[in-house]
Enzyme design. Structure first.
Site, short mmCIF file in Angstrom:
data_model
loop_
_atom_site.label_atom_id
_atom_site.label_comp_id
_atom_site.label_asym_id
_atom_site.label_seq_id
_atom_site.Cartn_x
_atom_site.Cartn_y
_atom_site.Cartn_z
N GLN A 1 -9.48 -5.50 13.33
CA GLN A 1 -10.24 -6.34 12.41
C GLN A 1 -10.04 -7.82 12.76
O GLN A 1 -9.69 -8.64 11.92
CB GLN A 1 -9.81 -6.07 10.96
CG GLN A 1 -10.28 -4.75 10.41
CD GLN A 1 -11.76 -4.77 10.04
OE1 GLN A 1 -12.38 -5.81 9.92
NE2 GLN A 1 -12.33 -3.59 9.86
N SER A 2 -10.26 -8.16 14.01
CA SER A 2 -9.95 -9.50 14.50
C SER A 2 -10.99 -10.55 14.10
O SER A 2 -12.16 -10.46 14.48
CB SER A 2 -9.83 -9.48 16.03
OG SER A 2 -9.75 -10.79 16.56
N ASN A 3 -10.54 -11.57 13.36
CA ASN A 3 -11.41 -12.69 13.04
C ASN A 3 -11.79 -13.46 14.31
O ASN A 3 -12.92 -13.94 14.45
CB ASN A 3 -10.71 -13.64 12.07
CG ASN A 3 -10.34 -12.96 10.78
OD1 ASN A 3 -11.17 -12.32 10.14
ND2 ASN A 3 -9.08 -13.08 10.39
N TYR B 1 -19.07 -6.96 14.27
CA TYR B 1 -19.16 -6.83 15.73
C TYR B 1 -20.51 -6.21 16.13
O TYR B 1 -21.17 -6.66 17.07
CB TYR B 1 -18.06 -5.92 16.30
CG TYR B 1 -16.64 -6.33 16.04
CD1 TYR B 1 -16.27 -7.65 15.80
CD2 TYR B 1 -15.62 -5.37 16.07
CE1 TYR B 1 -14.95 -7.99 15.57
CE2 TYR B 1 -14.30 -5.70 15.87
CZ TYR B 1 -13.97 -7.01 15.61
OH TYR B 1 -12.66 -7.34 15.39
#
Length: 332
Positions: A75-77, A116
């Site tokens: 869940q990378s910002n 994404y």
């Protein structure tokens, strides 16, 4: 510090707000808490990585890149914002995602994973936690080159000497806002992951002869690892800018008591902090970064870390989509 010599894209119109949290400050019994709303920066859903990407993307374009490659957690910002910048610039983007929990990458998930795919990511490679992410990105770059592409690798969090320039700019923005408001800031508290935000902000204050203490609340690494990384990155950035850096090691301050069981893993204090800010100020935090950092600020305040009448600025680094990937934590 003069940033005009360094190529930069601009993804935000004007400054992000600096607001007083009156009801929140009262709820925790002081000091006076203010918040810098970098969750409102440009690109998809905002966040601190936007400032870093302004300099990183400018460098990628200068090198003629057509494909961005970066990495982060599931869940990378940072991955979400790098992908958004690629869309903005007409570039392709490939992601390497590290699964802290085996099998946790689900293309049907909510939060950043949903974004994404809405942003049309070209390729996602999910790898086990502990994998050498730089090596995986280099493999992705080699694959892109074999396809006739010109890839550009952006490190995790955008945290290198170029990315740190974004938070030198933020330091100058905070100083200008505080001066305009007649507001002395006695302390800054921020989330600390890959160290680029803390490094740039502290270097920006130092380079402008402003000695506001900065405390980072680690969400990932032990205190000593994080402080050493900040010192290293500050030096690299100063060298890149041609600045003679002289900052005492004791000015680099982090705490690591609020990580909990690990990166991205929730804590009760984080949940309480997210709920408290939402219910007193109508501002949302995320569970991975800002929620834990705000739990740290609350804990430090209760320990007497700040004076009761201090003006303490919390840097909101964004991450809101992560909230929607963790709804069971916050529902009755």
């Amino acid at each position: 510090m003069n940033l005009t010599y360094f190529p930069r894209r601009h993804y935000t119109q004007g400054q992000t707000p600096l607001e007083k949290l009156t009801r929140f400050s009262q709820a925790i019994g002081g000091p006076n808490i203010y918040i810098k709303r970098d969750d409102l920066l440009g690109l998809t859903e905002g966040g601190n990585k936007t400032r870093k990407l302004e300099f990183l993307i400018a460098d990628a374009l200068a090198q003629g890149a057509d494909t961005l490659i970066t990495c982060g957690g599931v869940q990378s910002n940072h991955c979400r914002l790098t992908l958004a910048a690629a869309v903005k610039e007409g570039l392709k983007c490939r992601l390497v995602l590290s699964e802290m929990v085996p099998g946790s990458y689900n293309p049907q998930a909510n939060g950043n994973v949903l974004l994404y795919h809405l942003l049309n990511v070209e390729k996602v490679n999910a790898v086990p936690w502990g994998t050498n992410l730089m090596a995986e990105m280099q493999n992705a770059a080699a694959e892109a080159i074999a396809e006739g592409r010109k890839p550009y690798i952006i490190p995790m969090g955008g945290s290198n000497h170029l990315g740190a320039l974004g938070y030198i700019a933020c330091a100058e923005e905070i100083m200008a806002q505080a001066f305009a408001a007649g507001l002395p800031i006695h302390h800054v508290v921020l989330p600390d992951g890959s160290a680029g935000t803390h490094s740039g902000l502290l270097l920006g204050f130092w380079g402008n002869n402003c000695h506001i203490p900065v405390t980072g609340v680690s969400v990932l690494n032990p205190k000593i690892v994080l402080e050493n990384r900040i010192a290293e990155l500050m030096q690299q950035t100063a060298d890149y800018m041609g600045v003679n850096l002289k900052i005492a090691p004791d000015k680099i301050v982090c705490v690591d008591e609020y990580i909990g069981p690990g990166y991205t893993l929730p804590t009760a204090d984080m949940v309480d902090a997210v709920r408290l800010l939402a219910s007193t100020e109508g501002i949302l935090l995320d569970p991975t970064y800002t929620g834990k950092a705000m739990a740290g600020l609350i804990g430090l305040a209760k320990q007497g870390y700040f004076k009761k009448n201090d003006n303490v600025l919390f840097l909101h680094t964004g991450g809101l989509p992560g909230l929607y990937a963790n709804t069971p934590l916050f529902t009755p």
